[in-house]
Scaffold this active site. Structure first.
Site, PDB file in Angstrom:
ATOM      1  N   ASN A 101       0.830  -1.202   0.000  1.00 47.59           N
ATOM      2  CA  ASN A 101       0.000   0.000   0.000  1.00 47.59           C
ATOM      3  C   ASN A 101       0.868   1.257   0.000  1.00 47.59           C
ATOM      4  O   ASN A 101       1.929   1.281   0.619  1.00 47.59           O
ATOM      5  CB  ASN A 101      -0.938  -0.013   1.211  1.00 47.59           C
ATOM      6  CG  ASN A 101      -1.821  -1.241   1.198  1.00 47.59           C
ATOM      7  OD1 ASN A 101      -1.962  -1.914   0.172  1.00 47.59           O
ATOM      8  ND2 ASN A 101      -2.395  -1.566   2.347  1.00 47.59           N
ATOM      9  N   VAL A 102       0.372   2.275  -0.688  1.00 44.92           N
ATOM     10  CA  VAL A 102       1.093   3.548  -0.775  1.00 44.92           C
ATOM     11  C   VAL A 102       0.424   4.603   0.091  1.00 44.92           C
ATOM     12  O   VAL A 102       0.734   5.780  -0.007  1.00 44.92           O
ATOM     13  CB  VAL A 102       1.148   4.022  -2.253  1.00 44.92           C
ATOM     14  CG1 VAL A 102       1.938   3.045  -3.111  1.00 44.92           C
ATOM     15  CG2 VAL A 102      -0.247   4.271  -2.820  1.00 44.92           C
ATOM     16  N   HIS A 116       5.855  -0.596  -2.706  1.00 43.18           N
ATOM     17  CA  HIS A 116       5.391   0.119  -3.901  1.00 43.18           C
ATOM     18  C   HIS A 116       5.433   1.637  -3.721  1.00 43.18           C
ATOM     19  O   HIS A 116       4.753   2.381  -4.438  1.00 43.18           O
ATOM     20  CB  HIS A 116       3.969  -0.342  -4.261  1.00 43.18           C
ATOM     21  CG  HIS A 116       3.912  -1.789  -4.643  1.00 43.18           C
ATOM     22  ND1 HIS A 116       2.732  -2.500  -4.659  1.00 43.18           N
ATOM     23  CD2 HIS A 116       4.882  -2.661  -5.001  1.00 43.18           C
ATOM     24  CE1 HIS A 116       2.993  -3.752  -5.011  1.00 43.18           C
ATOM     25  NE2 HIS A 116       4.277  -3.880  -5.227  1.00 43.18           N
ATOM     26  N   CYS A 127       9.341  21.082 -11.552  1.00 42.48           N
ATOM     27  CA  CYS A 127      10.424  21.185 -10.559  1.00 42.48           C
ATOM     28  C   CYS A 127      10.937  22.624 -10.482  1.00 42.48           C
ATOM     29  O   CYS A 127      11.156  23.264 -11.512  1.00 42.48           O
ATOM     30  CB  CYS A 127      11.558  20.256 -10.962  1.00 42.48           C
ATOM     31  SG  CYS A 127      13.003  20.362  -9.908  1.00 42.48           S
ATOM     32  N   CYS A 165      14.700  22.546 -12.069  1.00 45.32           N
ATOM     33  CA  CYS A 165      15.000  22.313 -13.489  1.00 45.32           C
ATOM     34  C   CYS A 165      13.749  22.290 -14.365  1.00 45.32           C
ATOM     35  O   CYS A 165      13.855  21.947 -15.547  1.00 45.32           O
ATOM     36  CB  CYS A 165      15.738  20.980 -13.614  1.00 45.32           C
ATOM     37  SG  CYS A 165      14.646  19.575 -13.384  1.00 45.32           S
ATOM     38  N   GLY A 180      -5.060  -9.251   3.250  1.00 46.90           N
ATOM     39  CA  GLY A 180      -5.681  -8.300   2.341  1.00 46.90           C
ATOM     40  C   GLY A 180      -4.965  -8.104   1.027  1.00 46.90           C
ATOM     41  O   GLY A 180      -4.942  -7.006   0.475  1.00 46.90           O
ATOM     42  N   THR A 181      -4.345  -9.176   0.513  1.00 48.15           N
ATOM     43  CA  THR A 181      -3.753  -9.072  -0.821  1.00 48.15           C
ATOM     44  C   THR A 181      -4.245 -10.218  -1.704  1.00 48.15           C
ATOM     45  O   THR A 181      -4.395 -11.348  -1.230  1.00 48.15           O
ATOM     46  CB  THR A 181      -2.212  -9.049  -0.789  1.00 48.15           C
ATOM     47  OG1 THR A 181      -1.723  -8.920  -2.122  1.00 48.15           O
ATOM     48  CG2 THR A 181      -1.636 -10.302  -0.132  1.00 48.15           C
ATOM     49  N   PRO A 194     -11.156 -12.243   2.936  1.00 45.52           N
ATOM     50  CA  PRO A 194     -12.507 -12.796   2.792  1.00 45.52           C
ATOM     51  C   PRO A 194     -12.614 -13.749   1.599  1.00 45.52           C
ATOM     52  O   PRO A 194     -13.461 -14.632   1.580  1.00 45.52           O
ATOM     53  CB  PRO A 194     -13.381 -11.562   2.563  1.00 45.52           C
ATOM     54  CG  PRO A 194     -12.564 -10.401   2.992  1.00 45.52           C
ATOM     55  CD  PRO A 194     -11.134 -10.787   2.813  1.00 45.52           C
ATOM     56  N   GLU A 195     -11.740 -13.553   0.617  1.00 45.01           N
ATOM     57  CA  GLU A 195     -11.771 -14.378  -0.601  1.00 45.01           C
ATOM     58  C   GLU A 195     -10.570 -15.323  -0.646  1.00 45.01           C
ATOM     59  O   GLU A 195      -9.490 -14.961  -0.165  1.00 45.01           O
ATOM     60  CB  GLU A 195     -11.690 -13.473  -1.851  1.00 45.01           C
ATOM     61  CG  GLU A 195     -12.699 -12.356  -1.925  1.00 45.01           C
ATOM     62  CD  GLU A 195     -14.131 -12.905  -2.083  1.00 45.01           C
ATOM     63  OE1 GLU A 195     -15.051 -12.258  -1.527  1.00 45.01           O
ATOM     64  OE2 GLU A 195     -14.270 -13.988  -2.691  1.00 45.01           O
TER      65      GLU A 195
HETATM   66  N1  APR Z   1      -9.835  -7.533   4.866  1.00 48.89           N
HETATM   67  C1  APR Z   1      -8.927  -8.386   4.277  1.00 48.89           C
HETATM   68  N2  APR Z   1      -8.854  -8.563   2.926  1.00 48.89           N
HETATM   69  C2  APR Z   1      -9.725  -7.873   2.154  1.00 48.89           C
HETATM   70  C3  APR Z   1     -10.694  -6.978   2.703  1.00 48.89           C
HETATM   71  C4  APR Z   1     -10.719  -6.836   4.122  1.00 48.89           C
HETATM   72  N3  APR Z   1     -11.592  -6.013   4.720  1.00 48.89           N
HETATM   73  N4  APR Z   1     -11.416  -6.435   1.674  1.00 48.89           N
HETATM   74  C5  APR Z   1     -10.908  -6.981   0.522  1.00 48.89           C
HETATM   75  N5  APR Z   1      -9.913  -7.845   0.815  1.00 48.89           N
HETATM   76  C6  APR Z   1      -9.068  -8.614  -0.110  1.00 48.89           C
HETATM   77  C7  APR Z   1      -9.723  -8.968  -1.440  1.00 48.89           C
HETATM   78  O1  APR Z   1     -10.443 -10.177  -1.352  1.00 48.89           O
HETATM   79  C8  APR Z   1      -8.511  -9.090  -2.362  1.00 48.89           C
HETATM   80  O2  APR Z   1      -8.022 -10.432  -2.381  1.00 48.89           O
HETATM   81  O3  APR Z   1      -7.971  -7.801  -0.429  1.00 48.89           O
HETATM   82  C9  APR Z   1      -7.456  -8.183  -1.700  1.00 48.89           C
HETATM   83  C10 APR Z   1      -7.134  -6.904  -2.470  1.00 48.89           C
HETATM   84  O4  APR Z   1      -6.537  -7.292  -3.663  1.00 48.89           O
HETATM   85  P1  APR Z   1      -6.104  -6.198  -4.760  1.00 48.89           P
HETATM   86  O5  APR Z   1      -7.188  -5.245  -4.960  1.00 48.89           O
HETATM   87  O6  APR Z   1      -5.576  -6.970  -5.923  1.00 48.89           O
HETATM   88  O7  APR Z   1      -4.921  -5.396  -4.036  1.00 48.89           O
HETATM   89  P2  APR Z   1      -3.387  -5.829  -3.802  1.00 48.89           P
HETATM   90  O8  APR Z   1      -3.228  -7.291  -3.641  1.00 48.89           O
HETATM   91  O9  APR Z   1      -2.880  -4.971  -2.730  1.00 48.89           O
HETATM   92  O10 APR Z   1      -2.744  -5.366  -5.213  1.00 48.89           O
HETATM   93  C11 APR Z   1      -1.355  -5.461  -5.361  1.00 48.89           C
HETATM   94  O11 APR Z   1      -1.492  -4.263  -7.438  1.00 48.89           O
HETATM   95  O12 APR Z   1      -2.613  -2.616  -8.518  1.00 48.89           O
HETATM   96  C12 APR Z   1      -1.401  -2.939  -7.956  1.00 48.89           C
HETATM   97  O13 APR Z   1       0.292  -1.564  -7.009  1.00 48.89           O
HETATM   98  C13 APR Z   1      -1.030  -2.022  -6.805  1.00 48.89           C
HETATM   99  O14 APR Z   1      -0.117  -2.570  -4.628  1.00 48.89           O
HETATM  100  C14 APR Z   1      -1.082  -2.930  -5.585  1.00 48.89           C
HETATM  101  C15 APR Z   1      -0.833  -4.299  -6.175  1.00 48.89           C
END
Ligand code: APR
Length: 249
Positions: free
Chosen positions: A103-104, A120, A149, A152, A189-190, A216-217
């Site tokens: 996350n940014v 990232h 900038c 420059c 959460g990824t 959740p997924e």
């Molecule tokens: N708690 C936990 N997980 C959750 C929640 C929650 N409340 N809500 C959603 N999720 C899960 C979703 O099910 C999904 O699997 O979080 C995940 C989010 O996935 P992405 O949207 O793909 O995000 P991320 O994995 O962080 O993406 C990676 O992709 O777009 C680029 O640079 C961007 O850092 C990012 C990278």
């Protein structure tokens, strides 16, 4: 559905010296920041190829800069949630905590996490693409598109990793070292589809770490995880800490 962690997980945690947590957009969704690939995800509404890569920025710096302003305005209005705060509490429960985030948004640091690796980049940091001069967001006038900038007149871009770009070397090397030395690794959460971040849980597993996924997924990580909790991070992480403390008693 009540969340019940496996007592074996608590046994493992009680012997853990180094706990590493990989986080993605899902951990910030309960704060009100959209994820990327979820139903309401940013990539459902916007085209990453038009907004999150260097060529798109050079083709239309105003559009890209305005999009990052739009995202900053969302982040400015939100606060860290219970999941972020629980990871801060982890620091007083476990000997050594490392948060590796994709996350940014800076919400881990805002919550008070003291050891955060940003893979990232960070949306509040910026730099000139010509001379490299650094700018933090607060001082940038982005109302008329991509700011120039002072030194420059080069274009100033956000210090985030765009598609097709390599990650900051020190951040990814640091993250790989911590993943390899983790006793316990959380993947929170990824969607685990973006590399090299998605490799980190696998690397930890290869080095015998105990892997816990909170999402959740189901994801590709679900298949290799020792424990998978299909719940929201803001619900599951506080429950984990509460149940673990009760188990310790
Ligand atoms: N708690 C936990 N997980 C959750 C929640 C929650 N409340 N809500 C959603 N999720 C899960 C979703 O099910 C999904 O699997 O979080 C995940 C989010 O996935 P992405 O949207 O793909 O995000 P991320 O994995 O962080 O993406 C990676 O992709 O777009 C680029 O640079 C961007 O850092 C990012 C990278």
């Amino acid at each position: 559905m009540p969340i019940d962690f496996d007592p074996y997980t608590f046994e493992i945690l009680s012997n853990a010296k180094h706990v590493v947590i990989l986080t993605g957009a899902g951990i910030s969704s309960e704060s009100g920041i959209p994820t990327f690939r979820g139903e309401e995800g940013l990539w459902q509404k916007f085209r990453p190829e038009e907004l999150a890569n260097f060529n798109a920025f050079m083709d239309n710096p105003k559009l890209v800069s305005e999009w990052y302003n739009y995202r900053r305005n969302i982040i400015n209005k939100v606060k860290p949630n219970a999941a972020h705060h629980t990871l801060v509490e982890f620091e007083s429960v476990f000997p050594y905590i490392t948060v590796i985030t994709q996350n940014v948004d800076g919400l881990h640091q805002k919550a008070g996490s003291s050891h955060v690796i940003e893979l990232h980049g960070n949306i509040y940091r910026n730099y000139c693409i010509e001379c490299g001069k650094r700018y933090d967001y607060v001082k940038l006038d982005t109302r008329n598109g991509a700011p120039a900038c002072e030194e420059c007149s080069g274009l100033i871009r956000p210090d985030v990793v765009w598609f097709g770009e390599t990650l900051p070397m020190d951040a990814i090397q640091d993250a790989q070292q911590h993943a390899a030395s983790a006793d316990v690794m959380f993947s929170v959460g990824t969607s685990a589809v973006v590399y090299p971040a998605a490799d980190l849980p696998r690397a930890a597993k290869t080095h015998d770490a105990y892997l816990i996924e909170i999402n959740p997924e189901p994801t590709d990580i679900s298949m290799i995880a020792d424990e998978t909790i299909h719940n929201k991070a803001g619900e599951a992480l506080p429950v984990l800490l509460k149940q673990y403390k009760a188990w310790l008693d």
